[in-house]
Design a protein around this motif. Structure first.
Motif, PDB file in Angstrom:
ATOM      1  N   GLU A   1       0.831  -1.214   0.000  1.00 42.26           N
ATOM      2  CA  GLU A   1       0.000   0.000   0.000  1.00 42.26           C
ATOM      3  C   GLU A   1       0.862   1.259   0.000  1.00 42.26           C
ATOM      4  O   GLU A   1       0.585   2.228  -0.697  1.00 42.26           O
ATOM      5  N   LYS A   2       1.911   1.234   0.799  1.00 42.83           N
ATOM      6  CA  LYS A   2       2.779   2.428   0.881  1.00 42.83           C
ATOM      7  C   LYS A   2       3.453   2.702  -0.460  1.00 42.83           C
ATOM      8  O   LYS A   2       3.602   3.846  -0.863  1.00 42.83           O
ATOM      9  N   ALA A   3       3.887   1.611  -1.111  1.00 35.18           N
ATOM     10  CA  ALA A   3       4.566   1.771  -2.397  1.00 35.18           C
ATOM     11  C   ALA A   3       3.597   2.382  -3.405  1.00 35.18           C
ATOM     12  O   ALA A   3       3.949   3.299  -4.149  1.00 35.18           O
ATOM     13  N   LYS A   4       2.372   1.894  -3.369  1.00 32.93           N
ATOM     14  CA  LYS A   4       1.363   2.396  -4.308  1.00 32.93           C
ATOM     15  C   LYS A   4       1.155   3.898  -4.081  1.00 32.93           C
ATOM     16  O   LYS A   4       1.155   4.687  -5.023  1.00 32.93           O
ATOM     17  N   ALA A   5       1.028   4.264  -2.808  1.00 32.65           N
ATOM     18  CA  ALA A   5       0.799   5.677  -2.490  1.00 32.65           C
ATOM     19  C   ALA A   5       1.987   6.526  -2.933  1.00 32.65           C
ATOM     20  O   ALA A   5       1.832   7.699  -3.264  1.00 32.65           O
ATOM     21  N   ALA A   6       3.185   5.929  -2.927  1.00 25.56           N
ATOM     22  CA  ALA A   6       4.377   6.687  -3.315  1.00 25.56           C
ATOM     23  C   ALA A   6       4.624   6.618  -4.819  1.00 25.56           C
ATOM     24  O   ALA A   6       5.599   7.176  -5.326  1.00 25.56           O
ATOM     25  N   GLY A   7       3.744   5.908  -5.547  1.00 22.27           N
ATOM     26  CA  GLY A   7       3.878   5.802  -7.000  1.00 22.27           C
ATOM     27  C   GLY A   7       5.067   4.947  -7.419  1.00 22.27           C
ATOM     28  O   GLY A   7       5.706   5.222  -8.432  1.00 22.27           O
ATOM     29  N   MET A   8       5.408   3.945  -6.607  1.00 20.59           N
ATOM     30  CA  MET A   8       6.561   3.091  -6.934  1.00 20.59           C
ATOM     31  C   MET A   8       6.122   1.638  -6.914  1.00 20.59           C
ATOM     32  O   MET A   8       5.084   1.308  -6.353  1.00 20.59           O
ATOM     33  N   THR A   9       6.968   0.763  -7.452  1.00 23.96           N
ATOM     34  CA  THR A   9       6.712  -0.664  -7.257  1.00 23.96           C
ATOM     35  C   THR A   9       7.164  -0.983  -5.830  1.00 23.96           C
ATOM     36  O   THR A   9       8.028  -0.281  -5.282  1.00 23.96           O
ATOM     37  N   PRO A  10       6.615  -2.059  -5.220  1.00 26.21           N
ATOM     38  CA  PRO A  10       7.062  -2.388  -3.866  1.00 26.21           C
ATOM     39  C   PRO A  10       8.575  -2.590  -3.803  1.00 26.21           C
ATOM     40  O   PRO A  10       9.231  -2.183  -2.845  1.00 26.21           O
ATOM     41  N   GLN A  11       9.151  -3.193  -4.842  1.00 29.94           N
ATOM     42  CA  GLN A  11      10.601  -3.437  -4.808  1.00 29.94           C
ATOM     43  C   GLN A  11      11.379  -2.118  -4.822  1.00 29.94           C
ATOM     44  O   GLN A  11      12.328  -1.940  -4.048  1.00 29.94           O
ATOM     45  N   GLN A  12      10.929  -1.187  -5.677  1.00 28.91           N
ATOM     46  CA  GLN A  12      11.611   0.122  -5.709  1.00 28.91           C
ATOM     47  C   GLN A  12      11.481   0.800  -4.353  1.00 28.91           C
ATOM     48  O   GLN A  12      12.429   1.388  -3.832  1.00 28.91           O
ATOM     49  N   PHE A  13      10.292   0.691  -3.777  1.00 25.13           N
ATOM     50  CA  PHE A  13      10.025   1.352  -2.498  1.00 25.13           C
ATOM     51  C   PHE A  13      10.956   0.822  -1.404  1.00 25.13           C
ATOM     52  O   PHE A  13      11.615   1.574  -0.703  1.00 25.13           O
ATOM     53  N   VAL A  14      11.047  -0.510  -1.291  1.00 24.95           N
ATOM     54  CA  VAL A  14      11.896  -1.057  -0.218  1.00 24.95           C
ATOM     55  C   VAL A  14      13.377  -0.846  -0.525  1.00 24.95           C
ATOM     56  O   VAL A  14      14.168  -0.566   0.387  1.00 24.95           O
ATOM     57  N   ASP A  15      13.740  -0.938  -1.793  1.00 26.07           N
ATOM     58  CA  ASP A  15      15.156  -0.697  -2.145  1.00 26.07           C
ATOM     59  C   ASP A  15      15.578   0.682  -1.661  1.00 26.07           C
ATOM     60  O   ASP A  15      16.665   0.868  -1.122  1.00 26.07           O
ATOM     61  N   ASN A  16      14.696   1.636  -1.863  1.00 23.79           N
ATOM     62  CA  ASN A  16      15.028   3.000  -1.480  1.00 23.79           C
ATOM     63  C   ASN A  16      15.196   3.132   0.036  1.00 23.79           C
ATOM     64  O   ASN A  16      16.153   3.725   0.517  1.00 23.79           O
ATOM     65  N   ILE A  17      14.289   2.513   0.789  1.00 25.14           N
ATOM     66  CA  ILE A  17      14.382   2.658   2.255  1.00 25.14           C
ATOM     67  C   ILE A  17      15.541   1.839   2.825  1.00 25.14           C
ATOM     68  O   ILE A  17      16.148   2.215   3.817  1.00 25.14           O
ATOM     69  N   VAL A  18      15.858   0.729   2.179  1.00 24.40           N
ATOM     70  CA  VAL A  18      16.944  -0.100   2.717  1.00 24.40           C
ATOM     71  C   VAL A  18      18.304   0.407   2.245  1.00 24.40           C
ATOM     72  O   VAL A  18      19.200   0.668   3.059  1.00 24.40           O
ATOM     73  N   GLU A  19      18.428   0.603   0.923  1.00 19.91           N
ATOM     74  CA  GLU A  19      19.770   0.876   0.386  1.00 19.91           C
ATOM     75  C   GLU A  19      19.969   2.316  -0.048  1.00 19.91           C
ATOM     76  O   GLU A  19      21.088   2.723  -0.343  1.00 19.91           O
ATOM     77  N   GLY A  20      18.881   3.088  -0.122  1.00 20.95           N
ATOM     78  CA  GLY A  20      18.976   4.469  -0.598  1.00 20.95           C
ATOM     79  C   GLY A  20      19.744   5.350   0.386  1.00 20.95           C
ATOM     80  O   GLY A  20      20.071   4.935   1.500  1.00 20.95           O
ATOM     81  N   LYS A  21      19.976   6.598  -0.039  1.00 19.92           N
ATOM     82  CA  LYS A  21      20.719   7.535   0.814  1.00 19.92           C
ATOM     83  C   LYS A  21      19.935   7.777   2.112  1.00 19.92           C
ATOM     84  O   LYS A  21      18.725   8.004   2.067  1.00 19.92           O
ATOM     85  N   GLY A  22      20.601   7.662   3.225  1.00 17.48           N
ATOM     86  CA  GLY A  22      19.928   7.860   4.516  1.00 17.48           C
ATOM     87  C   GLY A  22      19.041   6.685   4.888  1.00 17.48           C
ATOM     88  O   GLY A  22      18.215   6.773   5.790  1.00 17.48           O
ATOM     89  N   GLY A  23      19.196   5.561   4.184  1.00 20.78           N
ATOM     90  CA  GLY A  23      18.364   4.383   4.438  1.00 20.78           C
ATOM     91  C   GLY A  23      18.875   3.564   5.622  1.00 20.78           C
ATOM     92  O   GLY A  23      19.763   3.995   6.364  1.00 20.78           O
ATOM     93  N   ILE A  24      18.310   2.365   5.736  1.00 22.29           N
ATOM     94  CA  ILE A  24      18.612   1.524   6.901  1.00 22.29           C
ATOM     95  C   ILE A  24      20.099   1.127   6.927  1.00 22.29           C
ATOM     96  O   ILE A  24      20.748   1.184   7.975  1.00 22.29           O
ATOM     97  N   LEU A  25      20.643   0.791   5.773  1.00 26.90           N
ATOM     98  CA  LEU A  25      22.065   0.391   5.761  1.00 26.90           C
ATOM     99  C   LEU A  25      22.942   1.564   6.191  1.00 26.90           C
ATOM    100  O   LEU A  25      23.906   1.389   6.946  1.00 26.90           O
ATOM    101  N   ASP A  26      22.587   2.759   5.735  1.00 25.08           N
ATOM    102  CA  ASP A  26      23.372   3.943   6.135  1.00 25.08           C
ATOM    103  C   ASP A  26      23.262   4.179   7.632  1.00 25.08           C
ATOM    104  O   ASP A  26      24.241   4.547   8.291  1.00 25.08           O
ATOM    105  N   LEU A  27      22.061   3.966   8.168  1.00 24.97           N
ATOM    106  CA  LEU A  27      21.875   4.205   9.606  1.00 24.97           C
ATOM    107  C   LEU A  27      22.740   3.242  10.416  1.00 24.97           C
ATOM    108  O   LEU A  27      23.407   3.641  11.378  1.00 24.97           O
ATOM    109  N   TRP A  28      22.742   1.974  10.010  1.00 27.24           N
ATOM    110  CA  TRP A  28      23.535   1.004  10.797  1.00 27.24           C
ATOM    111  C   TRP A  28      25.039   1.266  10.654  1.00 27.24           C
ATOM    112  O   TRP A  28      25.804   1.043  11.574  1.00 27.24           O
ATOM    113  N   LYS A  29      25.419   1.803   9.482  1.00 28.49           N
ATOM    114  CA  LYS A  29      26.845   2.143   9.311  1.00 28.49           C
ATOM    115  C   LYS A  29      27.178   3.309  10.245  1.00 28.49           C
ATOM    116  O   LYS A  29      28.178   3.287  10.970  1.00 28.49           O
ATOM    117  N   LEU A  30      26.307   4.297  10.230  1.00 25.06           N
ATOM    118  CA  LEU A  30      26.539   5.451  11.106  1.00 25.06           C
ATOM    119  C   LEU A  30      26.635   5.020  12.564  1.00 25.06           C
ATOM    120  O   LEU A  30      27.507   5.481  13.307  1.00 25.06           O
TER     121      LEU A  30
END
Ligand code: MSP
Length: 655
Positions: free
Chosen positions: A60-89
């Motif tokens: 549902e969130k991906a749809k609201a953001a106009g993205m595919t679910p995969q694009q949506f999660v890729d962005n939150i996990v690997e995108g700038k300021g995403g989860i991987l960046d947070l754990w690195k920080l």
């Protein structure tokens, strides 16, 4: 393999539906601290974290953001300021990171589902019940609290569909026994909760497939069904080690897990459903599930939808990653809830890190530099008053170990800081600045300095899992080389060489100006809150055209409010008496009381359409309509009257 053996520790895998907040950071930092501690003790550690990427909420969130679910999660996990960046920080030392959309995991889940189906533990039936979309959970009527989801308090929806079920009921007795014997679930208080709330009322079979959305692991032998996210998610702890897939390895070495660290609201999944599913596939059970408490804000849970999340990036960037990590582990016992506040954070950094530890380090190093040019001389003079500090520091590792082994991270830090306080007191008692005035006292001064450096070294060894980078800097400063920075040497008083050389360095933990910072943080948080607000919902423009002559028939005029009052018995309507430039009062009723106090509108210059046919409301006539801007914010309707410049005369026509 290490002599000590292996230690497999996990965090929950996080939903990449929003940016993570300080509560998630707390959970991951706690797990990281224990993983680092175990590595320091000599265990071969496997520390796993990751992301739980399937389910209706993400779809549902991906749809609201106009993205595919995969694009949506890729962005939150690997995108700038995403989860991987947070754990690195945050300096998280995980050995593996699993995403439930990884191919090897998806394949593993399909095989696991089939295995449970083949052994008769999964069967097809029909589900009807209440479903909480944000929590991806089905609830029975009796589990609802005031008709709402018992976990998050949000609305639940009735759902009915053909579905697969897992025979959870079959495992009820074995799970009860597991919970009641040994220390599978800790803290112990959580055991009663599980028995009373879930086992005693009777375990019902669990719905483990969905057909109403597609973003999940497909059930390969029955297209249209996707595997329930919690089955998909829980097995990550095994697929990450190569269970039923070739994408990873390590199951023989690391399974069963030593501990799953989880927040209290997901203890049910980990201590009831997870063991039952493991029994079904015939795998050994994890040794422990530890249910930690929540970080609360103003006494309530943090959540993006409440707009009260605290951003760990802002805090780590302002005060340092280690200071934030230290605070999270020092302020709250792991098993209980704790109330987060910026004030507590800053007060704790100032008192423990700037004052007690940082000060001890900088004073000691500065004195060795000042009195001995940085290197201690060989000649020493011990004194009976050294015994207490030496005794406390020498016995510290043993106390610390007992506490860390039982996840009492807060109490372990308290023990370390008792030694730090004792060392600060030792400086005052021995007054090195007085000893320095008398050349004959140089051996005594050297002993005092050495004892301080040793106490600092031992404490720093034990602080490493909490503040790895700052401890490395502290070791540099006191001249402790690699050989005396480790677990073994933390139990051996006198490990620093007699002629140790200290170094100059920057202040490790600068003092923070409490009031200035509180104001600054409030401003930053407000900005972050505004930026996180969902975009305004504005009605789409009409496609149908209106011809110009028809448009011109609408007579819009500037009007001035002579009086305005609430209409009796209506909580919506305001009655306006307006000057419309004709010399005669015009009365208009408008349903805007929710947004305006009548007294605030007197004297305002507004816009009205004045040639609508008169209309009666609550027995009063309305001659026209005031023009407003209308939009939605967070699903709530907002109405703002169009206010014209006061220099515009009443009656001026709008065209
Ligand atoms: N995806 C599931 C976990 C599946 S594990 C097989 C999930 N994800 S979550 O992102 O919602 O939460 C992950 C963890 O963060 C949970 O353990 C949860 O308790 C923890 N926290 C989320 N908010 C928290 C606080 N405010 N305080 C402490 N921990 C919190 O649940």
């Amino acid at each position: 393999m290490s002599e000590k053996g292996t230690f497999y520790i996990t965090t929950p895998i996080y939903y990449p539906s929003d940016k993570l907040h300080i509560g998630h950071t707390y959970c991951t930092v706690a797990t990281d601290t224990i993983a680092r501690y175990k590595r320091m003790c000599g265990y071969d550690v496997m520390f796993l974290t990751g992301t739980d990427e399937h389910g209706q909420k993400i779809e549902e969130k991906a749809k609201a953001a106009g993205m595919t679910p995969q694009q949506f999660v890729d962005n939150i996990v690997e995108g700038k300021g995403g989860i991987l960046d947070l754990w690195k920080l945050m300096n998280i030392s995980n050995d593996r990171f699993i995403r439930t959309t990884d191919d090897y995991h998806v394949e593993g889940i399909q095989r696991i589902f089939k295995k449970m189906y083949d052994n008769g533990d999964i069967y097809k039936g029909k589900y009807s019940g209440m479903y909480c979309t944000p929590c991806e959970s089905f609830w029975t009527e009796s589990q609802l609290v005031d008709g709402k989801c018992p976990d998050c308090g949000r609305e639940v929806k009735y759902a009915e569909e053909e579905a697969y079920f897992f025979r959870l009921s079959k495992y009820a007795d074995r799970v009860r026994e597991l919970l009641l014997t040994g220390t599978f679930l800790e803290p112990a208080s959580r055991v009663n909760e599980m028995i009373k709330n879930f086992i005693d009322p009777g375990l019902e079979d669990l719905c483990v497939s969905r057909t109403s959305f597609t973003w999940g692991v497909p059930v390969d032998f029955d297209p249209g069904h996707v595997v329930y996210v919690w089955v998909d998610a829980l097995f990550n702890y095994l697929t990450a080690l190569g269970y039923m897939n070739e994408g990873r390895d390590g199951k023989e070495k690391y399974w069963p897990a030593d501990v799953h660290m989880v927040g209290k609201e997901i203890v049910r999944f980990h201590s009831i459903i997870w063991p039952a599913m493991l029994m079904s596939v015939g795998e050994p059970l994890p040794k422990k599930v530890f249910g930690h408490g929540w970080l609360l804000l103003g006494g309530g849970k943090m959540s993006k939808s409440k707009g009260n999340v605290v951003d760990p990036v802002i805090l780590a960037e302002r005060y340092g990653v280690d200071a934030l990590r230290y605070f999270l582990m020092r302020e709250f016992p792991l098993g209980s809830d704790g109330n987060f506040s910026n004030e507590l954070l800053i007060a704790r950094i100032n008192s423990d890190l700037a004052n007690d530890y940082g000060n001890l380090l900088s004073r000691t190093a500065a004195m060795v530099l000042k009195y001995f040019d940085g290197t201690l001389p060989a000649e020493r003079e011990e004194a009976p008053e050294d015994a207490e500090l030496i005794g406390m520091a020498s016995g510290l590792r043993e106390k610390y170990q007992k506490l860390m082994d039982t996840f009492q991270t807060q109490a372990a830090l308290e023990e370390v800081f008792k030694v730090i306080s004792r060392a600060n007191k030792y400086i005052d008692e021995n007054a090195p600045w007085v000893l320095a005035k008398d050349k004959a006292k140089a051996p005594r001064l050297a002993s005092v300095m050495y004892n301080l450096l040793e106490a600092l070294r031992i404490c720093t060894c034990l602080l490493v899992p909490f503040m790895p980078d700052s401890c490395a800097k502290a070791f540099e400063r006191i001249g402790a080389d690699e050989a005396v920075r480790n677990w073994d040497s933390a139990a051996v008083w006198g490990s620093l060489p007699a002629d140790v050389t200290v170094k100059k360095g920057d202040t490790l933990f600068p003092r923070i100006d409490l009031n200035k910072e509180l104001a600054e943080l409030e401003k930053l948080e407000e900005e972050a809150r505004k930026a996180a607000l969902p975009p305004l919902e504005i009605e789409p423009q009409l496609e149908e055209c209106v011809d110009f002559d028809t448009f011109l028939k609408s007579d819009f005029r500037v009007v001035k409010v002579k009086s305005c009052e609430a209409v009796k018995k209506s909580d919506r309507l305001l009655k306006f008496i307006l000057d419309d430039g004709t010399g005669k009062d015009r009365q208009i009723l408008s349903g805007i009381h929710k947004w305006y106090k009548p007294e605030d509108l007197v004297g305002k210059t507004l816009v009205a359409i004045v040639n609508l046919p008169p209309r009666k409301m609550m027995g009063l006539e309305s001659n026209g309509m005031l023009i407003s801007a209308v939009h939605k914010e967070k699903g709530e309707e907002c109405v703002q009257l169009i206010m014209a410049d006061d220099s515009m005369p009443a009656g001026a026509k709008l065209c």
